[in-house]
Design a protein around this motif. Structure first.
Motif, PDB file in Angstrom:
ATOM      1  N   UNK A   1      -0.672  -2.691   7.664  1.00 63.84           N
ATOM      2  CA  UNK A   1      -0.936  -3.379   8.934  1.00 63.84           C
ATOM      3  C   UNK A   1      -2.441  -3.483   9.108  1.00 63.84           C
ATOM      4  N   UNK A   2      -2.913  -4.701   9.331  1.00 62.45           N
ATOM      5  CA  UNK A   2      -4.332  -4.932   9.564  1.00 62.45           C
ATOM      6  C   UNK A   2      -4.582  -5.081  11.057  1.00 62.45           C
ATOM      7  N   UNK A   3      -5.822  -4.914  11.445  1.00 64.11           N
ATOM      8  CA  UNK A   3      -6.172  -5.008  12.864  1.00 64.11           C
ATOM      9  C   UNK A   3      -5.744  -6.352  13.439  1.00 64.11           C
ATOM     10  N   UNK A   4      -4.911  -6.283  14.482  1.00 71.31           N
ATOM     11  CA  UNK A   4      -4.538  -7.502  15.197  1.00 71.31           C
ATOM     12  C   UNK A   4      -3.631  -8.440  14.440  1.00 71.31           C
ATOM     13  N   UNK A   5      -2.947  -7.976  13.386  1.00 70.38           N
ATOM     14  CA  UNK A   5      -2.082  -8.865  12.629  1.00 70.38           C
ATOM     15  C   UNK A   5      -0.725  -8.209  12.407  1.00 70.38           C
ATOM     16  N   UNK A   6       0.248  -9.000  11.965  1.00 68.47           N
ATOM     17  CA  UNK A   6       1.591  -8.497  11.707  1.00 68.47           C
ATOM     18  C   UNK A   6       1.608  -7.672  10.411  1.00 68.47           C
ATOM     19  N   UNK A   7       2.710  -6.935  10.228  1.00 72.59           N
ATOM     20  CA  UNK A   7       2.859  -6.130   9.023  1.00 72.59           C
ATOM     21  C   UNK A   7       2.944  -7.013   7.784  1.00 72.59           C
ATOM     22  N   UNK A   8       2.396  -6.497   6.687  1.00 68.42           N
ATOM     23  CA  UNK A   8       2.462  -7.185   5.401  1.00 68.42           C
ATOM     24  C   UNK A   8       3.011  -6.223   4.369  1.00 68.42           C
ATOM     25  N   UNK A   9       3.458  -6.775   3.246  1.00 69.63           N
ATOM     26  CA  UNK A   9       4.036  -5.954   2.177  1.00 69.63           C
ATOM     27  C   UNK A   9       3.360  -6.262   0.857  1.00 69.63           C
ATOM     28  N   UNK A  10       3.091  -5.208   0.080  1.00 67.89           N
ATOM     29  CA  UNK A  10       2.569  -5.356  -1.278  1.00 67.89           C
ATOM     30  C   UNK A  10       3.523  -4.646  -2.229  1.00 67.89           C
ATOM     31  N   UNK A  11       3.756  -5.219  -3.402  1.00 68.95           N
ATOM     32  CA  UNK A  11       4.548  -4.583  -4.451  1.00 68.95           C
ATOM     33  C   UNK A  11       3.585  -4.153  -5.557  1.00 68.95           C
ATOM     34  N   UNK A  12       3.615  -2.860  -5.890  1.00 65.16           N
ATOM     35  CA  UNK A  12       2.640  -2.313  -6.843  1.00 65.16           C
ATOM     36  C   UNK A  12       3.347  -1.526  -7.940  1.00 65.16           C
ATOM     37  N   UNK A  13       2.822  -1.593  -9.146  1.00 63.22           N
ATOM     38  CA  UNK A  13       3.329  -0.775 -10.236  1.00 63.22           C
ATOM     39  C   UNK A  13       2.895   0.679 -10.089  1.00 63.22           C
ATOM     40  N   UNK A  14       1.658   0.861  -9.718  1.00 59.44           N
ATOM     41  CA  UNK A  14       1.118   2.213  -9.508  1.00 59.44           C
ATOM     42  C   UNK A  14       0.451   2.290  -8.142  1.00 59.44           C
ATOM     43  N   UNK A  15       0.562   3.454  -7.517  1.00 61.08           N
ATOM     44  CA  UNK A  15      -0.111   3.730  -6.249  1.00 61.08           C
ATOM     45  C   UNK A  15      -0.867   5.039  -6.396  1.00 61.08           C
TER      46      UNK A  15
END
Length: 386
Positions: free
Chosen positions: A94-108
């Motif tokens: 979640x970024x300031x003042x914006x809706x939730x977003x999703x990322x798909x990652x192989x490694x975290x």
């Protein structure tokens, strides 16, 4: 704000990989990114933190397309992609003042640091202390004050080192590690002497480093700075007194109740398990007949007569412990050629040597419920004790 990592500029080798192994502050790929490493920015062996901050800003600027600022990670969960047998991660942000977003990652890689300060909930008055994360960059605001530092790691020693330039005295209050038979000789030496885990003993760079150990030199040179250890079965108690100051006790944990333990701390004071933490704290040796005791005794008598203090519930008189019976003291007196404390005191008096009157004082101990001392009705009493 001095770093505790080495800035080793010169080595015996011209190999860039070898030199990089001895550069504790620069990141991999500095040269490739066109960013000068820390070794080319200062000659200080332990650089100022501002040098590292500027270096990281320049390094980040080169990779700004891959960095998302002002972004909160709200959830990390496992996902399985239909086109792959490998597991992946779904990262919700979640970024300031914006809706939730999703990322798909192989490694975290989780490298967020310690974002939430560790404030012990079962230590009385811990919330009254200034946390390391809230301290100013300089100790100048503590000019001509007496300061207590509670802790025994690099942060505590670093804080003490900076404060020493400005304060009247620094007291390093810490828990003494318990002596364990399985420890190495170096570990046992540290435990018995009340010293911290020194990195040069343990070979762990996260333990206390020599660059932060200035307070031990001032202790050796008879400065006013001291370290006060307490045992594992003890705990500190911090109470506000004298306006903006703190009164500090160390109590036996078996004389404390609440915050998970039900215990009777005074004859008529039972602290329930789910109650806030309270401890029995004491002053002594305390002679009620001595002239210096009159203000305290009179105030305590007045509170009792008004029904604001109850003996057995809020305080009690106790016979003094024999502080002269410790084996270490007997051994030291024997080395000085004395068979007893009394013989030692008489010899000092005959020789006309200055005598510590507290050491020879006979009297009683006065124990208080810390919850009572922290109350508004007992504030004048606590200030008088202080």
């Amino acid at each position: 704000r001095m770093l505790i990592s080495l800035n080793k500029r010169n080595t015996r080798s011209s190999s860039s990989e070898f030199r990089m192994r001895h550069d504790w502050n620069s990141l991999l790929g500095s040269k490739e990114a066109g960013v000068a490493p820390v070794t080319e920015r200062t000659t200080e062996l332990y650089p100022h933190a501002d040098v590292l901050a500027k270096y990281l800003q320049e390094y980040a600027a080169e990779q700004e397309d891959s960095i998302e600022y002002n972004t909160e990670v709200t959830m990390i969960s496992d996902v399985h992609l239909p086109s792959s047998t490998r597991a992946a991660f779904q990262v919700d942000i979640r970024k300031d003042g914006s809706a939730n977003e999703t990322r798909i990652c192989r490694e975290v890689i989780l490298a967020s640091g310690l974002q939430i300060p560790n404030v012990p909930s079962d230590i009385i008055g811990a919330s009254l202390l200034d946390g390391y994360e809230d301290l100013p960059a300089s100790g100048q605001t503590f000019e001509n004050k007496s300061v207590l530092v509670w802790g025994f790691g690099n942060a505590a020693h670093e804080t003490a080192r900076e404060l020493q330039k400005y304060t009247q005295a620094v007291t390093l209050l810490h828990r003494r590690p318990h002596l364990r038979s399985a420890e190495s000789l170096a570990g046992q030496a540290q435990s018995t002497s009340g010293l911290p885990r020194f990195a040069f003993f343990t070979h762990y760079p996260g333990d206390v480093r020599t660059v932060t150990m200035q307070i031990y030199d001032s202790y050796l040179l008879k400065a006013l700075d001291v370290k006060l250890p307490y045992a594992e079965e003890e705990e500190p108690v911090f109470l506000p007194c004298l306006g903006s100051m703190l009164c500090v006790w160390v109590s036996k944990s078996d004389r404390c109740g609440g915050a998970g333990s039900k215990r009777r701390i005074l004859p008529d004071s039972l602290v329930e398990e789910h109650s806030p933490r309270r401890c029995a704290v004491e002053i002594g040796a305390f002679d009620p007949e001595h002239s210096s005791s009159a203000p305290l005794v009179q105030l305590l008598t007045k509170l009792t007569q008004q029904g604001l203090a109850v003996e057995g519930r809020d305080f009690r008189w106790v016979e003094p412990r024999d502080s002269h019976s410790y084996p270490a003291l007997a051994s030291r007196l024997q080395e000085l050629g004395h068979r007893s404390v009394q013989e030692y005191l008489e010899a000092r008096e005959l020789e006309g040597i200055a005598l510590n009157s507290v050491f020879s004082l006979r009297g009683r101990r006065l124990e208080f419920d810390s919850g009572f001392l922290a109350s508004e009705k007992a504030r004048p009493l606590l200030d008088t004790i202080a």
